[in-house]
Design a protein around this motif. Structure first.
Motif, PDB file in Angstrom:
ATOM      1  N   ALA A   1      -7.019  -0.060   5.370  1.00 18.14           N
ATOM      2  CA  ALA A   1      -7.574   1.224   4.962  1.00 18.14           C
ATOM      3  C   ALA A   1      -8.424   1.843   6.052  1.00 18.14           C
ATOM      4  O   ALA A   1      -8.590   3.061   6.102  1.00 18.14           O
ATOM      5  CB  ALA A   1      -8.403   1.035   3.697  1.00 18.14           C
TER       6      ALA A   1
ATOM      7  N   SER B   1       0.827  -1.199   0.000  1.00 20.59           N
ATOM      8  CA  SER B   1       0.000   0.000   0.000  1.00 20.59           C
ATOM      9  C   SER B   1       0.863   1.252   0.000  1.00 20.59           C
ATOM     10  O   SER B   1       0.395   2.336  -0.292  1.00 20.59           O
ATOM     11  CB  SER B   1      -0.949  -0.001   1.192  1.00 20.59           C
ATOM     12  OG  SER B   1      -0.221  -0.024   2.377  1.00 20.59           O
TER      13      SER B   1
ATOM     14  N   TYR C   1      -3.787   0.539  -3.203  1.00 22.26           N
ATOM     15  CA  TYR C   1      -3.856  -0.908  -3.007  1.00 22.26           C
ATOM     16  C   TYR C   1      -4.745  -1.285  -1.818  1.00 22.26           C
ATOM     17  O   TYR C   1      -5.625  -2.134  -1.926  1.00 22.26           O
ATOM     18  CB  TYR C   1      -2.443  -1.460  -2.807  1.00 22.26           C
ATOM     19  CG  TYR C   1      -2.401  -2.946  -2.540  1.00 22.26           C
ATOM     20  CD1 TYR C   1      -2.487  -3.856  -3.585  1.00 22.26           C
ATOM     21  CD2 TYR C   1      -2.292  -3.436  -1.243  1.00 22.26           C
ATOM     22  CE1 TYR C   1      -2.462  -5.210  -3.340  1.00 22.26           C
ATOM     23  CE2 TYR C   1      -2.262  -4.787  -1.000  1.00 22.26           C
ATOM     24  CZ  TYR C   1      -2.342  -5.673  -2.053  1.00 22.26           C
ATOM     25  OH  TYR C   1      -2.323  -7.011  -1.809  1.00 22.26           O
ATOM     26  N   ALA C   2      -4.502  -0.605  -0.685  1.00 18.93           N
ATOM     27  CA  ALA C   2      -5.195  -0.999   0.539  1.00 18.93           C
ATOM     28  C   ALA C   2      -6.703  -0.822   0.407  1.00 18.93           C
ATOM     29  O   ALA C   2      -7.479  -1.708   0.760  1.00 18.93           O
ATOM     30  CB  ALA C   2      -4.669  -0.182   1.706  1.00 18.93           C
TER      31      ALA C   2
END
Lengths: 613, 771
Positions: free
Chosen positions: B352, B337, B343-344
């Motif tokens: 996230a 991330s 990405y997260a």
């Protein structure tokens, strides 16, 4: 109700015993008994007037208690009451001891009051007996909801349980509120206000028993400390530090069902009347640095106020304590030493109260630890009631051998135990200085060690080849350092010459310029003189072979640069003296200037190369 | 001039300067320590927030049971019924540090509690960190810059936010370890000493022990080495500084259980090995170049390059194939991330969902590093005048950390030291230039030109002796001292000379005004830092305060609830709550939790999330199957505490739905909006979280007005069928509910009920994930 059955059994026994001969010829003339039920602690005060009708003198008066009651007996005190009515004066308490007389009915515990002087025939004596019981009141029902009020049941006999014949006796039961669910009605029973009166009953034989049960409302907090550890630490620097660790629970009727904060907040006196919200500790005056916390941090709900006689600390546990709920916390405070520590006969003694500073708290297991300063000797303790004693050592700040700790243990402590006790010990004031001196010397030796370390060469071998080579290399480096210094100064002189030329172009002062030239010349000469021994050293040293060439090159370049500069200087000065125009001068100098710039560049490069080595 | 001719006064003066700088350093340490005590003074000496409570608990365990039990500790009080192997999954640096500190103090008979030691670990280590910054910056740009940078770091808000007294988290010691590792690397690079290189590996080991951020070091240093090689700055010093670090560092790192074989297996460490190979190739090339003549060398190069390229290509292809075969390409989720900021949020909602993993906003830069943000560019320029190995490292450090801080607000912490170093350099250089211009133009000085020149020399000398003396103060071995002294001297001399050469003398007035403005800027920075330390970053977050007209009001609800749990429930009762409160519950209430802040098992968290977002009955079944006895929810609606469970609820839905598809996020949203008022969806109004939070809430004010959401709640009157309220704190911030025991079956109804439930189960098999 197991206990009721038990009491009936007792009654049966009592009637059995009734016809056995009386213990002695003592007769209780008058007996007034008051049972105070206004808190969780049951206090009975009995006034008895005893007369010896027998032939023998009597030195002991026996007080029996049923076993189940005796195990809850927290405190028993008998005093001789002199005078009558309001002018009653109580002298010191009489010694009370546990005895086991023969031929007595079972399930009774006996206490004997030793009279100060033996009671002769026909003599009489008045006594005040105070007995304090804990855990005697039973909540009934045992579990209540948040909204319910707490009801308690109390059982006792209407007649005073005694091995002696009682001529006249009365019993008063004091309730906390004038609300009662039910009470046993015997003859001569009166209920008025918040008091129930039984009697007077006359000529009651020994071991008579008439059970009574009072079922009444009591919303007083049932604060019981399962364990309280009080640590009293003496510091001769002027402080007595008291730390008290409480482990408290509410011993009243247990709460069942939901606890609703909403109800509790909306009507705290109705929905949550049996809970307790706060506790008040009565601390000695001039208590300072008070704190109140538990294992997860400070508890912010506490207030403090006080006057010259006391300091009041009101603490609120984190949450209201309902029946069966527990909490634990610590309070601590400092006290001025001179209020509690005294001296007598070459000994010091601490005089401080034994029990818990809070009102109406029952302490199941009270441990008082007195931490004396390190180096105290000849320790003795005097406590006005029996306690378990033991000794420990505690190692605290910067101690070497540890501080002696006196541990006093008492089970079932009630506010009546809140008496002063004394710890005697011997302590040399000079020992006070030990810790500061230790620190001073500690730091002193640390710094000395640092100094020694900085000045000592800790190299392992002084004759090895690599070490010698290193030394030589160090010398070479110093030499090169000096060399660089000189070179730097040369360059500075060059700068100065340039500066003087700039000044010249600005001011036109030829004389000053010449003077500067002269100064620079002499300086340069000095410097080149200084340079000579260095160069010869570098040439002689085997370690400097690789660097020597660069050094020599630098010296040569510098010389050249110097010459060019001088040339430029004299040219410019010449031009000025001949009053040539600026352009003319520039033209003349241009070629020299170029060379100088070139040389400078080279010199700088060489500097860097030498730097890197 | 006088200084040159008679050495005594000058050495005295330099000795004085040396003592002065030592004294300044001491004061900086005191400053760094004391500015972090606002939390103790304003609140109390208590562990803060969430993770520190876990670290505190681990430290308690360590001090009580010793190191071996600590390594073997299997914690059964968390992640029930799975448990967690603490010894193998925790970075032990912080706890070992505090444990050692505690042990030392106790052997010296200074009986501090473990909690006290833990609370003050962070301030102590920030003092160390500022000293490490001094050392690092001194290696880069000299003593003046070092002192300035140390002073800046001592009070940079970004670092304060993580290291106030009580903030007992890994970062507290890790930042010190980070800076110190960098210092030792630069020192080894500058001196070429194997001693420092070894120390560097040990410092790196300490960093690996302390924080997952060690991957930053093991990527940054190879990057710098590569940079040096590419720019033709390869030297044997570089080799000595780097090679031992990789070999020793990797060996040591793999000794830490939590890292283990990751030190060679994961892609985070790949760069270091690649560069390790490259530096050997380069070293070989340099060696061969030294022994061969130029023509021979050319021939050799063409030969080796042609064969080497083929071999390298083959090896690389195999490596890439190996790495690519793993689903995450060998990177951990957090690292990925970082490389791909989106990405997260795409794949791992748990990462996230943490607010500190979000990208920062511009104001947060200003808040956290304040004026340093403006000084950094100046510092970078100063680093290029001239560019040395050390200063190129500083530039690389700031460049990478700026990028990382832009991805995750948490990594602002890594940026802070870099920004301080850069700003320290910038300020020091600026002050240097201005004071020199003033010195040149002071009326008394400029008339006497020899003094002028002498002064330049003096400046050089001054610097030289200063460095030399501070070397002394660092207690170096006398035999080695000389050598380094020379080294530094020569370098310093050259640097100063070059600056001297390019010195532009500024007008007097301009310099005076500029200095005044710089001081003003510094004063502004100090004021901001003190404000940030006192107001913004001191709150322990378990105690909240609010200032109203009638004085300070304390909200101590969390500890009230934990205290209640601790004393009034059975020791083995399980408490379910959202994972945020897991660490605190285990540490403060000493009760077993289902999930906690170490979010290692997504499914388990999703189960709790599912339960929270299910209707009462289904939730009861899930919780009952997990042996849960109490459910704890945090509710801020009464007093307006915004970070409560209702506000986090969407994450529970998302994480729960990620594993159990019958939980669908749109069911809880009305037209894509999250609301709890009368417009809310029935799923929302019937889910457990809503019910537990708002149970009997309407009776407080008759309307049920939620002060966080600023709206009246949707469903006001309802009863709980499967749960009962057992405790609510004073301000309603924590509510604890108990699972009602299952109802006795009535004999006549048994058959019916049985057939019903069985049919239900077969109808909806996914309802309860544990059946």
């Amino acid at each position: 109700m197991r206990e009721l059955r038990f009491n009936l059994l007792l009654l049966f026994i009592a009637f059995n015993v009734l016809f056995s001969p009386a213990l002695s010829d003592l007769v209780i003339h008058k007996l007034d008994r008051r049972i105070d039920l206004s808190s969780q602690i049951v206090r009975t005060t009995t006034f008895l007037k005893v007369e010896n009708n027998g032939i023998d003198t009597v030195s002991d008066i026996l007080l029996p208690f049923p076993d189940h009651r005796a195990k809850n007996l927290a405190y028993l005190m008998a005093t001789i009451s002199e005078g009558k009515g309001k002018t009653k004066v109580s002298s010191g308490s009489l010694p009370v001891r546990l005895v086991n007389p023969e031929g007595m009915p079972p399930a009774l515990s006996w206490y004997a009051i030793s009279l100060p002087k033996e009671l002769g025939t026909g003599e009489s004596i008045s006594l005040d007996v105070k007995a304090v019981f804990t855990h005697v009141l039973r909540p009934f029902p045992e579990k209540i909801t948040q909204a319910d009020i707490q009801l308690l049941a109390f059982q006792d006999g209407a007649y005073y349980l005694s091995p002696y014949i009682v001529k006249v006796q009365t019993l008063t039961v004091k309730l906390p509120e004038p609300k009662v669910e039910s009470y046993t009605k015997l003859e001569n029973t009166k209920f008025s206000g918040s008091e129930i009166k039984y009697g007077p009953y006359e000529k009651v034989p020994s071991f008579s028993y008439a059970p009574i049960v009072v079922h009444f409302v009591n919303n007083k907090p049932f604060t019981v400390a399962q364990e309280l550890v009080r640590e009293i630490e003496i510091s001769h620097w002027g402080n007595v530090q008291v730390t008290e660790n409480y482990n408290i629970y509410h011993a009243g009727a247990q709460i069942i069902g939901e606890f609703s904060r909403l109800d509790y907040q909306a009507r705290p006196h109705v929905r949550g009347s049996s809970a307790f919200k706060n506790l008040v500790a009565k601390l000695p005056p001039r208590a300072h640095s008070i704190y109140y916390r538990d294992e997860i941090g400070n508890i912010s709900t506490s207030t403090i106020w006080g006057d010259s006689a006391k300091t009041l600390l009101e603490i609120e546990p984190r949450y209201p304590i309902f029946g069966g709920w527990r909490t634990s916390f610590t309070i601590g405070y400092g006290l001025p030493l001179q209020d509690f520590l005294f001296q007598s006969q070459g000994k010091r003694f601490l005089n401080i109260s034994f029990g818990c500073p809070m009102d109406e708290v029952v302490i199941e297991n009270l441990i008082v630890k007195v931490v004396l300063p390190e180096g105290s000797k000849d320790i003795s303790v005097s406590v006005p009631f029996p306690v378990n004693q033991s000794k420990e050592t505690k190692i605290s700040h910067l101690d070497m051998v540890g501080r002696p700790v006196i541990v006093l243990e008492k089970t079932n402590a009630v506010p009546e135990h809140n008496q002063y006790f004394q710890v005697y010990y011997k302590f040399n004031s000079l020992s006070l200085l030990r810790e500061p001196l230790m620190l001073i010397f500690g730091f002193f030796f640390f710094f000395v060690a640092c100094i020694v370390y900085m000045h000592a060469d800790l190299t392992i071998s002084k004759s090895s080849a690599s070490y010698m080579a290193k030394l030589q290399w160090d010398e070479v480096q110093t030499a090169i350092q000096q060399f660089q210094n000189i070179m730097n100064r040369c360059m500075a002189v060059h700068d100065k010459i340039e500066a003087s030329l700039r000044d010249l172009s600005r001011t036109g002062d030829v004389q000053a310029c010449k003077a500067a030239r002269k100064a620079a010349d002499s300086l340069l000469k000095d410097l080149s003189k200084e340079l000579k021994p260095l160069l010869s050293f570098l040439q002689s040293s085997p370690q400097a072979v690789q660097i020597l060439s660069k050094v020599e090159e630098l010296v040569a370049k510098e010389k050249e640069l110097q010459e060019k500069l001088m040339l430029k200087h004299s040219t410019v000065v010449d031009c000025y003296e001949k009053k040539f125009g600026g352009r003319e001068t520039e033209n003349r100098v241009a070629s020299v200037q170029q060379k100088i710039a070139l040389l400078r560049q080279e010199v700088d490069d060489l500097f860097e190369i030498i730097d890197e080595i | 001039m006088a200084a040159l001719d008679t050495p005594e006064p000058s050495t005295l003066r330099h000795a004085f300067g040396n003592v002065l700088s030592l004294f300044i350093l001491l004061l900086i340490g005191v400053l760094a320590f004391s500015i972090r005590l606002f939390s103790v003074i304003k609140y109390e000496s208590v562990i803060h927030e969430f993770d520190p409570y876990f670290n505190y608990r681990v430290t308690q365990f360590l001090t009580k049971n010793g190191i071996y039990d600590f390594w073997n500790w299997f914690d059964d009080r968390t992640w029930y019924p799975l448990g967690r192997v603490i010894g193998g999954t925790v970075f032990p640096g912080l706890t070992l540090t505090a444990g050692t500190l505690w042990r030392i103090l106790n052997t010296l008979n200074i009986p501090l509690s473990v909690e006290t030691v833990c609370v003050f670990t962070a301030p102590i280590f920030s003092a160390f960190a500022s000293w490490a910054t001094y050392l690092l910056t001194k290696e880069v740009k000299g003593v003046g810059a070092g002192l300035t940078a140390a002073a800046l770091l001592a009070m940079v808000p970004s670092y304060i936010s993580r290291s106030v007294a009580g903030s007992y988290d890994n970062e507290a010691v890790a930042i010190f370890a980070l800076i110190f590792t960098f210092y030792l690397y630069i020192k080894a690079l500058n001196t070429g000493s194997l001693f420092y290189a070894t120390l560097n590996a040990i410092a790196y080991f300490y960093m690996v022990c302390s924080w997952g951020g060690y991957t930053f070091i093991i990527n940054l240093i190879p990057m710098h080495v590569l940079l040096c090689i590419v720019t033709g700055r390869y030297s044997s010093r570089l080799y000595i500084a780097y090679a031992p670090l990789v070999v020793l560092g990797t060996l040591l790192a793999s000794l830490v259980p939590v890292v283990g074989f990751n030190a060679v297996m994961t892609s985070e460490h790949f760069a270091s090995f690649l560069v390790f190979i490259i530096i050997h190739v380069v070293a070989l090339v340099y060696y061969i170049k030294g022994i061969l003549s130029p023509q021979m060398f050319k021939v050799a190069v063409t030969l080796v390059v042609s064969i080497g390229l083929i071999v390298c290509g083959a090896v690389l292809a195999v490596l890439i194939a190996l790495v690519a075969s793993s689903p995450t390409k060998g990177w951990s989720g957090r690292s990925l991330s970082l490389l791909d900021p989106t990405y997260a949020s795409k794949y791992i909602p748990i990462i996230a969902s943490v607010s500190e993993h979000q990208p920062p906003t511009w104001p947060s830069y200003f808040m956290d590093i304040n004026v340093l943000a403006f000084l950094v560019p100046a510092g970078i320029i100063a680093c290029f005048l001239p560019l040395s190995d050390a200063s190129s490292f500083a530039v690389l450090y700031i460049a990478t950390s700026v990028y990382f801080s832009g991805v995750m607000v948490r990594l602002m912490l890594v940026l802070a030291p870099a920004a301080c170093i850069m700003s320290g350099i910038a300020l020091s250089e600026a002050f240097g230039v201005f004071t020199r211009s003033i010195k040149f133009q002071l009326p008394g000085v400029s008339q006497n030109s020899p003094v002028n020149v002498g002064d330049t020399g003096n400046v050089i000398q001054n610097d030289v002796v200063k460095t030399e003396k501070s070397e002394d103060s660092l207690k170096e071995r006398p035999s080695r001292k000389n050598k380094k002294k020379e080294k530094d001297k020569t370098e310093r001399a050259s640097v100063v000379r070059q600056i001297e050469k390019r010195l532009l003398v500024l007008p007097l007035e301009a310099s005076v005004i500029a200095i005044f403005l710089l001081v003003l800027l510094g004063a502004f920075y100090v004021v901001h830092c003190v404000w940030a330390a006192a107001e913004a970053y001191s709150a322990p977050s378990i105690v909240l305060t609010s200032r109203s007209h009638d004085g300070l009001h304390v909200f101590d609800d969390f500890r009230e609830a934990y205290g209640w749990l601790r004393h009034n429930t059975e020791v083995d009762d399980k408490v379910a709550s959202w994972w945020d409160y897991g660490y605190q519950t285990t540490a403060m209430a000493n009760r077993t939790v289902i999930v906690d802040n170490n979010t290692w098992n997504n499914t388990h968290i999703a189960t709790v999330g599912t339960a929270m977002s299910s209707p009462e009955k289904a939730a009861w079944e899930i919780f009952n199957s997990l042996d849960v006895k109490y459910v704890l929810v945090v509710f801020g609606g009464l007093v307006g505490y915004p970070s409560d469970d209702i506000n986090k609820f969407l994450w529970m839905v998302r994480i729960g739905g990620g594993v159990f598809p019958h939980i669908k996020e749109p069911d809880y949203l009305r037209d894509g909006q999250y609301r709890i008022d009368s417009q809310a969806t029935p799923t929302m109004l019937n889910c457990l979280m809503y019910k537990l939070s708002y149970y009997r809430f309407v009776e407080t004010d008759g309307k049920g007005f939620d002060r966080v959401r600023n709206t009246e709640i949707g469903k006001k009157y309802f009863k709980l069928t499967h749960f009962e309220e057992v405790f609510t704190t004073h301000h309603w911030m924590v509510r604890i509910f108990k699972l009602k025991p299952p109802k006795n079956r009535i004999r006549g109804k048994t058959k019916k009920a049985k057939s019903k439930t069985s049919s239900k189960r077969s109808g909806t098999p996914k309802k309860n994930p544990w059946h």
